[in-house]
Write a protein that holds these residues in place. Structure first.
Motif, PDB file in Angstrom:
ATOM      1  N   VAL A   1     -71.808  65.224  32.946  1.00  0.00           N
ATOM      2  CA  VAL A   1     -71.276  65.895  31.827  1.00  0.00           C
ATOM      3  C   VAL A   1     -70.216  66.784  31.785  1.00  0.00           C
ATOM      4  N   PHE A   2     -69.556  66.400  30.881  1.00  0.00           N
ATOM      5  CA  PHE A   2     -68.041  67.046  30.879  1.00  0.00           C
ATOM      6  C   PHE A   2     -67.923  67.833  29.364  1.00  0.00           C
TER       7      PHE A   2
ATOM      8  N   GLN B   1     -68.395  68.673  24.091  1.00  0.00           N
ATOM      9  CA  GLN B   1     -67.915  69.106  22.855  1.00  0.00           C
ATOM     10  C   GLN B   1     -68.154  68.373  21.604  1.00  0.00           C
ATOM     11  N   VAL B   2     -68.521  67.043  21.942  1.00  0.00           N
ATOM     12  CA  VAL B   2     -68.976  66.068  20.940  1.00  0.00           C
ATOM     13  C   VAL B   2     -70.422  66.543  20.563  1.00  0.00           C
TER      14      VAL B   2
ATOM     15  N   GLY C   1     -73.637  71.787  14.629  1.00  0.00           N
ATOM     16  CA  GLY C   1     -72.814  72.667  13.853  1.00  0.00           C
ATOM     17  C   GLY C   1     -71.887  73.513  14.171  1.00  0.00           C
ATOM     18  N   GLN C   2     -71.232  73.400  15.263  1.00  0.00           N
ATOM     19  CA  GLN C   2     -70.293  74.121  16.044  1.00  0.00           C
ATOM     20  C   GLN C   2     -68.893  73.671  15.783  1.00  0.00           C
ATOM     21  N   GLY C   3     -68.765  72.986  14.700  1.00  0.00           N
ATOM     22  CA  GLY C   3     -67.370  72.562  14.542  1.00  0.00           C
ATOM     23  C   GLY C   3     -66.872  71.037  15.189  1.00  0.00           C
ATOM     24  N   GLU C   4     -65.727  70.802  15.109  1.00  0.00           N
ATOM     25  CA  GLU C   4     -65.161  69.400  15.545  1.00  0.00           C
ATOM     26  C   GLU C   4     -64.686  69.606  16.753  1.00  0.00           C
TER      27      GLU C   4
ATOM     28  N   ARG D   1     -79.665  73.762  27.604  1.00  0.00           N
ATOM     29  CA  ARG D   1     -80.036  74.159  26.380  1.00  0.00           C
ATOM     30  C   ARG D   1     -79.560  73.653  25.180  1.00  0.00           C
ATOM     31  N   MET D   2     -78.427  73.085  25.332  1.00  0.00           N
ATOM     32  CA  MET D   2     -77.925  72.392  24.436  1.00  0.00           C
ATOM     33  C   MET D   2     -78.868  71.059  24.270  1.00  0.00           C
TER      34      MET D   2
END
Length: 392
Positions: free
Chosen positions: A81-82, A107-108, A114-117, A168-169
């Motif tokens: 995980v990065f 980040q991806v 829905g947390q932006g690009e 959680r993600m």
């Protein structure tokens, strides 16, 4: 969670990696310096699972990183995980010729939630854990030794926080049914071809106007030359020659070495020294670019046209609406070049016309281009409508 002291010896590192080899996932981050070198200088590696975390000092005398690198690139049972891991992956590739796999980039994943690009790490931690990160050590010189405890604590925090966020993600992705959306993106990130720095392809990073084969052939030759010079001297390529100067040399090549003294961006000493001589040799030996290597034309020029450009703009509007409605980052659904290709008539080889992207966006995009979909304002909100008048 147990946080180890900074690891500087082989036995401690080997034992840590043996334990982590049985973990379902590990979170990984690196600290590096690259401002004054061609190759990124690896200064620290941080790793954690749910039980323990450590920072490893790759600069420690005699430290063998093999157990750690084997865990990252050869152990298919452990998910790596990065967060925004592109540069971390590049460093690992440079060390091993491989990339971590299987891979997950938070980040991806945040794009699908829905947390932006391009959510930054500190904002990710704040949004998921309610923790504000102290950024005081962010711009530290990681290459200097000894590292103080504040630096080490800051660095380890990058993976200890991530080890709490990732489960959680993952759970939220499962609940929304969007985990499968990310498989293709993660495989693309893990592709070693993304990190292979081939001097023969270095010209593609340089912006240049025009499509003359002789100019592009010279650009290819001198971009390759610059890459080899930068590697040999371990300097950033821009320290050898900046991109704009490289493009100027390709378009207006000097006839003799003394002419280099009049080239903007080059030292006057190049008119007589060895590096100037090597540059002139690269220019002299350049061959026109072959038809098979020529870059594709910009679809917006002859292929897309003014009307097609308007259709592409409508597709971009449709993308914003659809991304808003399903609460994902637009770039996860489609990229601008794909929309322009669709507007220009292309139907083959587009990711938006296959799989989940087709279901979530591509179907509507195709209907818009082919006249089966339009826009309407309903209740003050822009929506898509079928031509038959049924709201979507």
């Amino acid at each position: 969670m147990h946080v180890h002291p900074l690891i500087t010896d082989n036995a401690t590192l080997a034992n840590l990696c043996a334990r982590l080899a049985n973990a379902p996932f590990v979170c990984v981050d690196t600290e590096f310096m690259r401002e004054s070198t061609y190759w990124p200088e690896l200064c620290l590696i941080q790793i954690a699972d749910t039980e323990e975390a450590a920072a490893i000092d790759p600069k420690a005398p005699g430290l063998d990183l093999s157990p750690l690198l084997d865990l990252l690139v050869d152990n298919e049972e452990v998910l790596k995980v990065f967060h925004a891991g592109g540069q971390d992956l590049e460093i690992i590739y440079n060390l091993t010729g491989k990339t971590p796999h299987p891979l997950f980039d938070t980040q991806v994943a945040a794009m699908a939630l829905g947390q932006g690009e391009q959510i930054g790490y500190s904002n990710l931690v704040d949004s998921w854990l309610g923790i504000q990160i102290d950024k005081g050590a962010r711009f530290t010189d990681w290459s200097r030794r000894p590292l103080d405890q504040r630096q080490v604590d800051y660095a380890i925090g990058d993976v200890t926080h991530l080890s709490k966020i990732f489960p959680r993600m993952l759970e939220r992705l499962k609940k929304t049914g969007r985990g499968a959306w990310l498989d293709q993106e993660m495989e693309r990130l893990a592709d070693p071809a993304n990190y292979a720095n081939d001097p023969e392809l270095a010209w593609k990073r340089v912006r240049i106007s025009g499509r003359k084969p002789d100019v592009l052939g010279r650009l290819k030759a001198i971009a390759r030359w610059r890459e080899m010079e930068a590697r040999a001297k371990d300097l950033p390529r821009g320290r050898i020659v900046k991109d704009e100067t490289l493009a100027d040399l390709a378009g207006h090549p000097p006839k003799k070495q003394p002419d280099l003294a009049r080239v903007r961006g080059l030292s006057a000493t190049w008119a007589a020294n060895d590096i100037g001589k090597r540059l002139m040799t690269a220019i002299a030996e350049a061959q026109p670019m072959s038809a098979s290597e020529m870059p594709p034309r910009d679809d917006r020029k002859p292929g897309l046209g003014k009307e097609g450009a308007l259709v592409a703009d409508l597709l971009k509007l449709l993308l914003k609406i659809r991304a808003r409605d399903i609460d994902v980052a637009p770039r996860l659904l489609a990229r601008g070049e794909e929309l322009e290709a669709l507007a220009a008539g292309q139907r083959e080889g587009l990711a938006i016309l296959t799989g989940w992207r087709y279901d979530q966006f591509g179907h509507d995009a195709l209907d818009l281009v082919e006249g089966r979909l339009g826009f309407a304002v309903q209740g003050g909100r822009l929506k898509m409508t079928r031509t038959e008048g049924n709201a979507v």
